[in-house]
Design a protein around this motif. Structure first.
Motif, PDB file in Angstrom:
ATOM      1  N   ALA A 140       6.641  -8.504  -3.611  1.00 19.20           N
ATOM      2  CA  ALA A 140       6.427  -7.124  -3.199  1.00 19.20           C
ATOM      3  C   ALA A 140       5.717  -7.114  -1.858  1.00 19.20           C
ATOM      4  O   ALA A 140       4.942  -8.020  -1.540  1.00 19.20           O
ATOM      5  CB  ALA A 140       5.604  -6.362  -4.239  1.00 19.20           C
ATOM      6  N   VAL A 141       6.018  -6.079  -1.069  1.00 18.70           N
ATOM      7  CA  VAL A 141       5.328  -5.861   0.203  1.00 18.70           C
ATOM      8  C   VAL A 141       4.528  -4.570   0.078  1.00 18.70           C
ATOM      9  O   VAL A 141       5.080  -3.511  -0.265  1.00 18.70           O
ATOM     10  CB  VAL A 141       6.312  -5.758   1.379  1.00 18.70           C
ATOM     11  N   LEU A 142       3.229  -4.649   0.334  1.00 19.58           N
ATOM     12  CA  LEU A 142       2.349  -3.486   0.321  1.00 19.58           C
ATOM     13  C   LEU A 142       2.008  -3.091   1.748  1.00 19.58           C
ATOM     14  O   LEU A 142       2.127  -3.895   2.682  1.00 19.58           O
ATOM     15  CB  LEU A 142       1.060  -3.791  -0.446  1.00 19.58           C
ATOM     16  N   TYR A 143       1.548  -1.843   1.908  1.00 19.34           N
ATOM     17  CA  TYR A 143       1.121  -1.366   3.224  1.00 19.34           C
ATOM     18  C   TYR A 143      -0.236  -0.701   3.074  1.00 19.34           C
ATOM     19  O   TYR A 143      -0.411   0.231   2.290  1.00 19.34           O
ATOM     20  CB  TYR A 143       2.133  -0.379   3.786  1.00 19.34           C
ATOM     21  N   ALA A 144      -1.209  -1.210   3.817  1.00 23.80           N
ATOM     22  CA  ALA A 144      -2.560  -0.635   3.837  1.00 23.80           C
ATOM     23  C   ALA A 144      -2.897  -0.336   5.288  1.00 23.80           C
ATOM     24  O   ALA A 144      -3.310  -1.217   6.047  1.00 23.80           O
ATOM     25  CB  ALA A 144      -3.566  -1.596   3.227  1.00 23.80           C
ATOM     26  N   GLU A 145      -2.681   0.891   5.685  1.00 21.70           N
ATOM     27  CA  GLU A 145      -2.819   1.269   7.095  1.00 21.70           C
ATOM     28  C   GLU A 145      -4.203   0.943   7.643  1.00 21.70           C
ATOM     29  O   GLU A 145      -4.334   0.458   8.778  1.00 21.70           O
ATOM     30  CB  GLU A 145      -2.526   2.761   7.254  1.00 21.70           C
ATOM     31  N   ASP A 146      -5.232   1.160   6.843  1.00 22.63           N
ATOM     32  CA  ASP A 146      -6.596   0.927   7.320  1.00 22.63           C
ATOM     33  C   ASP A 146      -6.955  -0.551   7.375  1.00 22.63           C
ATOM     34  O   ASP A 146      -8.022  -0.914   7.875  1.00 22.63           O
ATOM     35  CB  ASP A 146      -7.598   1.661   6.421  1.00 22.63           C
ATOM     36  N   ALA A 147      -6.087  -1.409   6.863  1.00 22.78           N
ATOM     37  CA  ALA A 147      -6.362  -2.845   6.863  1.00 22.78           C
ATOM     38  C   ALA A 147      -5.668  -3.563   8.023  1.00 22.78           C
ATOM     39  O   ALA A 147      -5.543  -4.780   8.020  1.00 22.78           O
ATOM     40  CB  ALA A 147      -5.912  -3.457   5.543  1.00 22.78           C
ATOM     41  N   SER A 148      -5.237  -2.800   9.004  1.00 25.69           N
ATOM     42  CA  SER A 148      -4.489  -3.392  10.111  1.00 25.69           C
ATOM     43  C   SER A 148      -5.335  -4.359  10.936  1.00 25.69           C
ATOM     44  O   SER A 148      -4.792  -5.134  11.715  1.00 25.69           O
ATOM     45  CB  SER A 148      -3.927  -2.294  11.022  1.00 25.69           C
TER      46      SER A 148
END
Length: 443
Positions: free
Chosen positions: A218-226
Motif C-alpha cells: 500500500a502507498v500512503l500519503y501524509a502531506e505534513d510529513a513531506s
C-alpha cells in the motif's frame, strides 16, 4: 493410500491451500506461549521449492481474526498444506476463473489525494547508498541512516481506533509512505483513521493513495510529513545468501526497533492470508533477522543502508509468545524492492496496481516437485493462445525451474502484463515450449 481428489476452484489464495500467514494485528502487550521449529527442506530439494509442516499443524483458532496480518501483538499461523483442497487460477484473484481482460493503466492523474500522474518519475526518491565506503557493514551506521526514514503506522481495525499497528518507510520527499496492504486494509475499507509516527514521536494524519492485495503493498500519503527523509531504494537482485541485512520497524508497538541477521534464501515462493480476499503471493527474500508483529511494512535493508525489501510475513504454526500466537522463529519473508517500486509507481499514477494472468487453473497442493499441473485452461486466454492444455506440467518459466503451482504463480507475478515469457512443459512425457503473452488484472 489414494490421494483425495483436488476440487477445482478459481479463487486464488483460498486458504484450504494456505501456505503462510503474515504477522497479525492486535494489542502490543506480550504474553508467554510456545513456538515451533519448522522442518528442514526435503532431501534433494533445490532450496527454491516450498516446504511443508507436519500433518498435525493446524490453522489459527477461530477467535483470532483471519484478516489480522503483520502488525503488533499477534502472529498468524503458518500452514503448508499436506493435501491440497483447491486449484488456483494462475495470476487471478477474486473468483473469476481465467479472467483475461486487461485495461491499460491511465497515466492521467486521478482525483485521489497523493496521486501523481508521472508516478515515481515525478517524485523525489533516493537511490544512492546513504553510507560511505568506510561505513558499509556497520549495523550502527545503517540504523543511524535509516531510522529517520522509518515510521510506525497506527490504523483503525474493525471500527477500533488504533487497533492495528505496523511499520512503513518514507518513499519520497512529497510525503508518500510504503507499507503492507494488510496493515491498513481495514481502515481503508471503513474509511478509518490512519496515523504515521516518525522517529521523534511526531504524528501525521495519512490517507491511502492505493492498495494491492495481490502484492500486499500500500502507498500512503501524509502531506505534513513531506519533510521526512526518503529511504534509499536498493536492489534485492544484488543480494547473496549469507549477506547481512537489517530489519527496522515497530515490533509489538516498540517503535524504532532494529534487528539484524542474514539473507537465508532468495526467490522463496510463499503465499500469505487465510482467504481468497486477502491472499498474496511473494517471491520472497527470506531472512533470520528477528521480525515480529508490528514489523510488517517496515524496511529490510542491506549493509549499504538501502531498502531491499518490505517485511511482510513470518513462519509460525499458531503457537508462540505474543497474545496467543507465535513470534519470531528466525524465518521471515520480505517483498523484493523491485516489486515494491513497480507497484508503487502504478499506484501513484492511478490509485491501482495491475498483476499478470494467463487464464489457467493450476493445482497447488501436495507436489512431488516436478512442476505445476494445469487443471483447466480458459477459452480465449493467453494460455489457450499459447497452446497449453489441461494436464500439461509446467517445469520452468524463462529457464527458471518451477516445482509446483505456488512456484508457478510466483514466477508469473515477477513479470508484468504485456510481457511474453517462455514456458517449458511436459505433455505425455514429451518436453515442449510455449511463448505466453501475459494479460492483466487490477488488484
Amino acid at each position: 493410500m489414494n490421494e483425495p481428489e483436488q476440487p477445482s476452484n478459481s479463487v486464488e489464495g483460498s486458504q484450504d491451500d494456505e501456505l503462510t500467514q503474515p504477522l497479525s494485528l492486535g494489542p502490543a502487550e506480550p504474553s508467554a506461549h510456545a513456538s515451533w521449529q519448522p522442518p528442514p527442506p526435503p532431501p534433494g530439494g533445490t532450496g527454491r521449492e516450498p516446504w511443508f509442516p507436519p500433518p498435525g499443524t493446524q490453522p489459527l483458532p477461530a477467535e483470532q481474526p483471519a484478516r489480522h496480518a503483520v502488525t503488533q501483538g499477534r502472529v498468524g499461523g503458518w500452514v503448508w498444506p499436506v493435501v491440497a483442497a483447491v486449484a488456483l487460477v494462475v495470476g487471478v484473484i477474486g473468483g473469476v476463473a481465467g479472467s483475461v481482460g486487461y485495461e491499460a493503466l491511465d497515466n492521467d492523474t486521478p482525483d485521489i489525494p497523493g496521486a501523481v500522474g508521472g508516478g515515481l518519475d515525478e517524485v523525489d526518491t533516493a537511490s544512492l547508498p546513504p553510507l560511505s565506503a568506510d561505513q558499509e557493514g556497520s549495523i550502527a551506521a545503517v540504523a543511524e541512516a535509516v531510522l529517520p526514514s522509518t515510521v510506525q503506522i497506527i490504523a483503525q481495525l474493525d471500527e477500533e481506533k488504533g487497533g492495528a499497528t505496523g511499520s512503513g518507510f518514507v518513499l519520497d520527499k512529497q510525503g508518500h509512505i510504503i507499507t503492507n496492504n494488510h496493515v491498513v486494509e481495514s481502515a481503508a475499507e471503513e474509511d478509518g483513521e490512519i496515523e504515521i509516527v516518525d522517529q521523534d514521536g511526531n504524528r501525521y494524519d495519512a490517507t491511502v493513495v492505493g492498495r494491492s492485495p495481490v502484492y500486499d503493498l500500500a502507498v500512503l500519503y501524509a502531506e505534513d510529513a513531506s519533510g521526512l527523509p526518503p529511504a534509499s531504494l536498493g536492489r534485492s537482485k544484488r543480494l547473496r545468501v549469507g549477506e547481512g541485512v537489517v530489519a527496522i520497524g515497530s515490533p509489538l508497538g516498540l517503535s524504532s526497533t532494529v534487528t539484524a541477521g542474514i539473507v537465508s534464501s532468495l526467490n522463496r515462493p510463499v503465499t500469505t492470508g487465510e482467504s481468497s480476499d486477502d491472499s498474496s503471493y511473494i517471491n520472497a527474500v527470506q531472512t533470520d533477522a528477528a521480525i515480529n508483529p508490528g514489523n510488517s511494512g517496515g524496511p529490510l535493508v542491506d549493509l549499504r543502508g538501502q531498502v531491499v525489501g518490505v517485511n511482510s510475513a513470518i513462519a509460525t504454526n499458531g503457537g508462540g509468545t505474543f497474545s496467543g500466537q507465535a513470534g519470531n522463529i528466525g524465518v521471515g519473508f520480505a517483498i523484493p524492492v523491485e516489486q515494491v517500486a513497480i507497484t508503487a509507481d502504478q499506484i501513484l499514477k492511478t490509485g491501482e496496481s495491475s498483476y499478470p494472468v494467463i487464464g489457467a487453473k493450476v493445482q497447488t497442493g501436495l507436489s512431488d516437485g516436478r512442476g505445476a499441473t494445469i487443471d483447466d485452461v480458459v477459452g480465449d486466454s493467453p494460455a489457450e493462445d499459447a497452446g497449453l492444455e489441461k494436464g500439461d506440467v509446467i517445469t520452468s518459466v524463462e529457464g527458471d525451474r518451477v516445482t509446483d503451482g505456488i512456484a508457478l504463480i510466483v514466477a508469473i507475478r515477477t513479470h508484468q502484463p504485456g510481457e511474453t515469457i517462455r514456458f517449458t512443459y511436459l505433455r505425455e512425457g514429451d518436453e515442449r515450449t510455449a511463448e505466453v503473452t501475459l494479460d492483466g488484472e487490477t488488484g
